[in-house]
Each structure stands twice: as C-alpha cells, then as structure tokens.
Design a protein around this motif. Structure first.
Motif, PDB file in Angstrom:
ATOM      1  N   TYR A 132      41.032  39.813  38.548  1.00  0.00           N
ATOM      2  CA  TYR A 132      42.724  39.958  39.087  1.00  0.00           C
ATOM      3  C   TYR A 132      44.007  39.022  38.713  1.00  0.00           C
ATOM      4  N   ARG A 188      32.607  30.318  33.400  1.00  0.00           N
ATOM      5  CA  ARG A 188      33.076  32.217  34.664  1.00  0.00           C
ATOM      6  C   ARG A 188      32.898  33.065  33.161  1.00  0.00           C
ATOM      7  N   HIS A 231      35.174  26.381  42.601  1.00  0.00           N
ATOM      8  CA  HIS A 231      36.275  25.149  43.897  1.00  0.00           C
ATOM      9  C   HIS A 231      37.042  26.575  44.608  1.00  0.00           C
ATOM     10  N   PHE A 232      37.276  28.508  44.368  1.00  0.00           N
ATOM     11  CA  PHE A 232      38.039  28.576  45.050  1.00  0.00           C
ATOM     12  C   PHE A 232      37.330  28.990  45.927  1.00  0.00           C
ATOM     13  N   ASP A 234      40.969  18.298  33.819  1.00  0.00           N
ATOM     14  CA  ASP A 234      40.374  20.011  34.029  1.00  0.00           C
ATOM     15  C   ASP A 234      39.541  20.300  32.280  1.00  0.00           C
ATOM     16  N   HIS A 240      37.454  23.206  33.020  1.00  0.00           N
ATOM     17  CA  HIS A 240      38.370  24.914  32.264  1.00  0.00           C
ATOM     18  C   HIS A 240      37.526  26.057  31.673  1.00  0.00           C
ATOM     19  N   HIS A 285      49.648  23.627  34.850  1.00  0.00           N
ATOM     20  CA  HIS A 285      47.788  23.529  35.447  1.00  0.00           C
ATOM     21  C   HIS A 285      47.045  25.015  35.355  1.00  0.00           C
ATOM     22  N   ASN A 305      41.002  19.515  39.143  1.00  0.00           N
ATOM     23  CA  ASN A 305      41.413  20.871  38.089  1.00  0.00           C
ATOM     24  C   ASN A 305      43.097  19.778  37.730  1.00  0.00           C
ATOM     25  N   ALA A 306      43.345  19.509  39.044  1.00  0.00           N
ATOM     26  CA  ALA A 306      44.933  19.362  38.314  1.00  0.00           C
ATOM     27  C   ALA A 306      45.113  18.035  37.924  1.00  0.00           C
ATOM     28  N   TYR A 308      48.277  29.372  48.522  1.00  0.00           N
ATOM     29  CA  TYR A 308      49.254  28.624  49.485  1.00  0.00           C
ATOM     30  C   TYR A 308      49.191  29.835  49.949  1.00  0.00           C
TER      31      TYR A 308
END
Ligand code: HAS
Length: 545
Positions: A116, A432, A367-368, A355, A359, A265, A349-350, A220
């Motif tokens: 994606y 990942r 996280h997501f 990170d 990463h 980031h 992560n930030a 967001y």
C-alpha cells in the motif's frame, strides 16, 4: 442520506473483503503457509505479497477514505441544516467507485503487487496508479462540498462563530488538502508517466519523500473522522456532555498545523536526507502527539462527567456506571483503550534513535493495528448503531445490539492479542512485510509471540464473520420506522462559557491558520525537496528521473 449510505456501504464492503485476507497474514507470522490453500480457494491470488497488498489497500486506504467522505460531509450538513451540492456529491461517489474499480483490476490480476506504499522501483500497471489517483482526487470534491456549505452558512450568519462539528470538518478537509499534495505530485510527475512508458525510471528517494509528505498525515486523515465522532457523539452516548468546546477545536487546529511537516520520521533509515531535517521532523512528531494527549484528557473528563451525572461514585467506581450495554458507546471506548499503548508505541517510533530498533520489524504493524484497525475501525463499527437507523429508518433490535457487543469485544480482544504478539516479535527481530512462512522454522526465537499473532487472528476472524452477519441482518430487513429516519443525529451538548469566546474567535480565523500550516510545510519540506530535485540528473534524450 442516500449518498452517505452509499459511501458507508462501499467502505464497509472494502474493509470486509480486505479483512478476510488478514488471517492469512496472521498465519504467515505463525510460520504457517496458508497461501497454497488460498490459491485453491481464490485462484487469482498468486502470492503472500499480493494478499498483503489487497489487505493494506482495501483496509487502510479505501475503507478509511470512504468512511471520511461519509462522515465528514454528513455531520456538518446535519449540524448546519444545509444540503451539500448533490450533483457534485454524486460526482465524488462515482469518482471513488470507478477509480476503485479501475485500480482493483490490476490488483486482482497480480499486476499491481506493490503494497500500500507503492514504493518505486516496485512497479504496478498504469490502471492501478490511474484508478488510485481518481479515487484519491474524489476527496477534493468532498473538500469543495464542505467548504461550500461553510461559505453559505457564513453568508447567512455574518459574525457568528463556526459551529463545533463544522469547524472540525472544515479544518480536517483543509489539513487533507495540504497533505494530499505530496501524493498528487508523486503520481502526476512520476508514477503515471513511468507506468505509461513516458519516462524510463523514477528516483526511489524522491518518490518516497513525496509519498511520506502525504503518508504520515494520511493517518490523521483516517483518525480525525473517529475523533469527530468521539467529541461530537460519544459524550451523549455516555449520557453526558463534552466538557470543553475550545479544547476540541484546539486539538483539530493543531492537527491542521502539525500533521504534515513530520513525514521524515518514516525515512530515518533513508539515505540522502540531512539528519538535521530528520531530527526536526522527529521533534515535530512529538508535538503532533499533543492534540491526542489533549483528546485523552477531554474525553476522559467527559466520560467521568457522564458517569457522575448517572450517579457514579468513587475515584474509579464511576466507570461501572457508564452504559456498557450500548455498542455505540463500548466500541469507541475499547478503541480508545487500545489507542493508549498504540500511541505510546508511536512515540517510540518517533524517536530518532529508538526507531532504529523497531523500524521495518513486526513492531510497526503492531503499532498501526492498534491505531487504525483498533480505534478508527471500532469507532466506525460503533457509529453504525446510531447512523444506520438514522440513514435508513431500519431499527436495530436488542438481539442485534447484543450481537454487536460480542463483536466489538471480540474485535478488541483479538486486536490486543495480535498487537502484543507483533510488537514482541518485532523486538525479537522478526521483519515486517515478509513471507516468512516459506522458510521452515524461521525466527525460532519468536515462537511464543507468534502464537499470540495467530490466536489474535482467529479471534478477529470470528469477530469479522459475526460482524458481517449482524450488518446484513440490519441492512437486509424490510422493517422501517419513519421516526428513526427523521431523528436528529445524536450530537452531544457542549460546555462552553463566556470565558471561551476569545480563544474560540481566535481559532475561527481558519484562513489565517491554513496559511500558517502551508508555511510550516514549505519550511519543513522545501530545502530537502529542492536538494533532491536538483540532484535528479536525466541522461540527455533518455528522460530517466
Ligand atoms: Fe503511527 C508508522 C509515529 C499515530 C498509523 N503509523 C505508522 C504506520 C501506520 C501508522 C499505518 O514516528 C506504518 C506506515 C508504514 O507502512 O510504513 N504514529 C506515530 C505517532 C503517533 C502515531 C507519534 N499512527 C498513528 C495513528 C495511526 C498511525 C493515529 C493510524 C490511524 N507511526 C509513527 C512513526 C512511524 C509510524 C514514527 C514510522 C515508524 C517506522 O519505523 O517506519 C501519535 O499521533 C500517537 C499519539 C497518541 C497518543 C495516545 C492518546 C490516547 C488516547 C486514549 C485516551 C483514552 C480514553 C479512554 C479517554 C498520545 C486519546 C478512557 C476510558 C475510560 C473507560 C474512562
């Protein structure tokens, strides 16, 4: 109502189809290769990566956008009592639908297995990029619809402050307008010409930088429709009021200012970007957590107020008196609980230094999933309990509500178990986006968290099947009640005192804040983009970027 329903149903079809690929990802992370079975069931699925692309695109890009287009036009229209331009409203729906259809063809035929994030040099069929561009551009029509309603309302109510929900919607769409420009540039300058064969290559770093210009604020774009529901509707579902009008406005205003200038980031590990700018984006990312921390405070205070209005007592005993039998309340609140560790993980992560530990490991999907598959999706699911009767006049029975409660609890529990497994596996070095199941006994050190992944995946599959059943049983019934269809959207009462007037008026200068947001983006991205573009060195006659 019809337009909203069409956006909503198309969005939920996307998330249902996309989520059905989820258990196959979960099994992959338990070292179980279910892809040969999937190929037999659905012969068009050629690989793990194609399944992952379908999962990510349908859930993260398609569902979230369609939900935003439903909610963030309908809520301000109902609040203002104005009708959006319906011709353009349907133009936006058809653009989204046809764009989706065009992009879906190469996705299904394995000609756009680019995940994606569609990073070059992975290359997809032109129909994917064209369809995705039309799909995303349909949101610009939604932006116009809301700005146009706001302008009409302002003309009829000179000198008055924008009502809260409309304020959230206007700021949200302006944030998205600034945010989406990166993706539009990437698509128009690079991906489309490249896929049509007009240029022979794309600089991966430039493409990634433009992608993440949009790619962080897009989270967001997914989150804020949920926040609008949490501020505008949840306090009423809880039986109380929103404790502060200006705090809600300030949270949205801060998202307008800070959502976009943070994209590096995602590129801490990329070469070619000055570490100083990475550090600046890292610090700005810490600031973009502030509106969520404010939201935690305002919502918790609103829930406590509601509970005390219901007779709740004690330091924490009031929590018991909240309406735990109402899925429209329980779903978003469970989502909020999961959002706490999800947000904390986001801060990890930030951090420019931390990170590097997480990463590109399974930590990131951990996280997501808490953020978007947790809070955003649970809030969307919960909203169906007041939205569907309002849009269709179809009632929801007690049995369907009880089923709804089971669904949202199972979804929450499954997501928490899976997210725990993914975070843990990530810390043990599991990457990942990797077809690890094709290697027998890969990552034996992560055997325990992998069990969590698959357990979570199974619970989520059960929740999903029950959700599909519940949704169809509401939508396909023939009963209709006019009173429900005519009922108002359940906006919460908002507490706002005379002392708030000046701050609210200052925040209402939306044009000014929009200009500040544009300047911030130019400062945060300008120098790096100028440097990256000036490094592009096309070979004469070849047009290689
Ligand atoms: Fe993130 C990667 C940083 C929020 C989604 N993020 C991702 C990716 C996605 C994503 C999809 O800095 C992967 C992209 C890819 O494929 O490569 N993220 C953050 C930070 C935040 C954050 C600092 N992310 C989100 C949200 C998402 C989302 C929201 C989706 C909707 N994220 C990152 C970074 C990366 C990243 C790096 C790149 C990592 C890498 O290495 O690639 C913050 O906005 C989070 C702030 C949130 C909080 C929590 C507040 C808590 C609340 C709950 C209160 C509870 C209540 C309940 C009231 C501070 C609001 C009370 C209950 C009662 C019963 C009383």
């Amino acid at each position: 109502k019809k337009l909203t329903l069409y956006f909503l149903v198309l969005g939920f079809v996307a998330v249902i189809v996309g989520s059905l690929f989820g258990p196959f990802q979960a099994l992959n992370y338990e070292n179980v290769d279910a892809y040969p079975l999937l190929k037999r069931l659905l012969p068009f699925v050629q690989s793990y990566y194609q399944g992952l692309t379908l999962h990510g695109v349908l859930n993260a890009i398609v569902f979230t956008q369609l939900f935003a287009q439903a909610i963030m036009v309908y809520l301000p229209a109902r609040e203002l009592g104005l009708k959006p331009n319906m011709t353009l409203g349907w133009v936006s729906w058809w653009m989204a639908f046809l764009g989706l259809l065009l992009a879906a063809l190469p996705l299904l035929s394995n000609d756009a297995t680019v995940l994606y994030t569609f990073y070059p040099p992975l290359k997809g069929h032109w129909a994917f990029y064209l369809g995705a561009s039309v799909f995303v551009l349909s949101t610009w029509v939604s932006i116009y619809l809301v700005l146009d309603m706001w302008r009409r309302w302002k003309a009829q109510n000179p000198g008055k402050t924008t009502p809260l929900v409309t304020y959230m919607a206007v700021v949200f769409w302006l944030m998205w307008f600034i945010a989406s420009i990166g993706l539009v540039l990437e698509s128009v300058l690079f991906l489309l010409p490249w896929s049509f064969g007009l240029i022979q290559g794309v600089d991966p770093l430039v493409a990634r930088t433009l992608f993440w210009w949009t790619g962080h604020p897009i989270v967001y774009f997914w989150l804020l429709p949920a926040y609008a529901i949490l501020y505008a509707i949840l306090p009423r579902q809880a039986g109380g009021k929103l404790v502060s009008d200006p705090m809600a406005r300030l949270a949205f205003l801060l998202f307008l200012l800070l959502s976009t200038p943070v994209g590096f980031h995602h590129q801490f590990a990329d070469p070619g970007i000055d570490p100083l700018w990475k550090m600046i984006h890292s610090v700005l990312t810490m600031f973009v957590a502030v509106p969520s921390l404010m939201t935690a405070f305002t919502l918790a205070a609103s829930l406590e107020l509601a509970a005390r209005m219901r007779g709740g007592k004690g330091l924490l005993g009031w929590i018991r008196t909240l309406p735990w039998d109402n899925p429209a309340f329980v779903a978003p609140v469970l989502g909020l609980l999961g959002f706490i560790p999800g947000g904390a993980g986001g801060m990890v992560n930030a951090s420019f230094t931390l990170d590097y530990v997480v990463h590109n490991t399974a930590w990131i999907p951990g996280h997501f999933h808490l953020q978007v598959a947790g809070l955003v999706t649970l809030t969307a699911m919960g909203s169906l309990y007041w939205l569907l009767p309002n849009l269709t006049g179809k009632p929801i029975s007690d049995g369907q509500r009880r089923l709804g409660l089971a669904v949202v609890w199972l979804w929450f529990i499954g997501m928490m178990i899976m997210a725990l497994g993914l975070h843990w596996a990530g810390l043990l070095g599991v990457p990942r986006r990797s077809y690890i199941a094709q290697v027998p006994d890969a990552y034996p050190q992560a055997a325990v968290p992998m069990v969590f992944n698959v357990l979570g995946g199974i619970v989520l599959l059960v929740a999903l099947l029950l959700f599909i059943y519940g949704l169809l049983s509401v939508l396909l019934q023939s009963r209709r009640e006019v009173a429900l269809a005519e009922a108002e959207v359940p906006f919460a009462e908002v507490i706002s005192g005379p002392e708030d007037r000046r701050s609210v008026a200052a925040m209402d200068r939306i044009g000014f804040w929009f200009a500040v947001a544009v300047i911030l983006v130019l400062l945060a991205y300008g120098p790096t983009l100028v440097q990256l573009f000036s490094n592009l060195n096309p070979v004469p006659g070849m047009r290689v970027w």
